[in-house]
Design a protein around this motif. Structure first.
Motif, mmCIF file in Angstrom:
data_model
loop_
_atom_site.group_PDB
_atom_site.id
_atom_site.type_symbol
_atom_site.label_atom_id
_atom_site.label_comp_id
_atom_site.label_asym_id
_atom_site.label_seq_id
_atom_site.Cartn_x
_atom_site.Cartn_y
_atom_site.Cartn_z
ATOM 1 N N ARG A 1 -4.877 57.221 -29.867
ATOM 2 C CA ARG A 1 -4.353 57.452 -28.435
ATOM 3 C C ARG A 1 -5.434 58.193 -27.712
ATOM 4 N NH1 ARG A 1 0.788 59.785 -29.576
ATOM 5 N NH2 ARG A 1 1.152 58.677 -30.949
ATOM 6 N N ALA A 2 -6.250 59.098 -28.139
ATOM 7 C CA ALA A 2 -6.903 59.993 -27.433
ATOM 8 C C ALA A 2 -8.366 59.226 -27.226
ATOM 9 C CB ALA A 2 -7.086 61.148 -28.275
ATOM 10 N N ARG B 1 -8.623 55.913 -26.931
ATOM 11 C CA ARG B 1 -8.347 54.882 -26.073
ATOM 12 C C ARG B 1 -8.224 55.382 -24.807
ATOM 13 N NH1 ARG B 1 -3.898 52.008 -29.747
ATOM 14 N NH2 ARG B 1 -5.076 50.907 -31.144
ATOM 15 N N ARG B 2 -7.422 56.519 -24.695
ATOM 16 C CA ARG B 2 -7.410 57.236 -23.182
ATOM 17 C C ARG B 2 -8.884 57.592 -22.825
ATOM 18 N NH1 ARG B 2 -5.340 62.289 -24.192
ATOM 19 N NH2 ARG B 2 -3.624 61.138 -25.425
ATOM 20 N N HIS B 3 -9.745 57.916 -23.469
ATOM 21 C CA HIS B 3 -11.171 58.534 -23.193
ATOM 22 C C HIS B 3 -11.782 57.340 -22.554
ATOM 23 C CE1 HIS B 3 -15.137 60.508 -23.474
ATOM 24 N NE2 HIS B 3 -15.361 59.265 -24.146
ATOM 25 N N ALA C 1 -10.535 54.424 -21.556
ATOM 26 C CA ALA C 1 -9.962 53.893 -20.316
ATOM 27 C C ALA C 1 -10.354 54.608 -19.110
ATOM 28 C CB ALA C 1 -8.662 53.883 -20.394
ATOM 29 N N GLU C 2 -10.792 55.945 -19.177
ATOM 30 C CA GLU C 2 -11.063 56.646 -18.019
ATOM 31 C C GLU C 2 -12.359 56.327 -17.266
ATOM 32 O OE1 GLU C 2 -10.639 60.545 -19.456
ATOM 33 O OE2 GLU C 2 -8.408 60.402 -19.266
#
Length: 119
Positions: free
Chosen positions: A111-112, A114-116, A118-119
């Motif tokens: 999750r971390a 993917r979040r990184h 996506a930003e």
């Protein structure tokens, strides 16, 4: 008996524990392996081509039971090494909890990650 004795490199293969005895060039007469206080027979000390001594301990089938089995390798009153064999449900529960923990941590990392990106 020499104080500098040590037994290292222990591994189990084909039902035999094997390690290298150092601190001596001769087999140790007082070497004994026990399980629950009872001696294990068939222990060998083999002198190799370089003068190293390999200790071989056959693990008897009759001592392999569910749970934790610990073997002590002693020379006189000094413990040189020990090895443990774990079998049955005791190990199964431990492995399942470790795998569950690893899966949970992996999900957090995914999750971390993917979040990184996506930003």
């Amino acid at each position: 008996m020499k104080n500098g004795l040590s037994l290292t490199g222990g591994r189990i293969a084909a039902g035999v524990w094997e390690g290298v005895l150092s601190g001596t060039r001769d087999p140790v007469a007082a070497l004994e392996v026990t399980h629950l206080g009872s001696p294990i027979s068939g222990v060998q000390q083999i002198i190799g081509p370089e003068g190293e001594i390999t200790v071989r301990v056959p693990i008897p089938l009759e001592v392999l039971n569910e749970g934790v089995q610990t073997f002590l390798i002693r020379a006189g009153n000094r413990t040189l090494a020990q090895f443990t064999v774990i079998a049955g449900d005791v190990l199964e529960d431990d492995l399942r909890s470790e795998i569950d923990l690893m899966r949970a941590e992996l999900e957090i990392l995914k999750r971390a990650f993917r979040r990184h990106f996506a930003e």
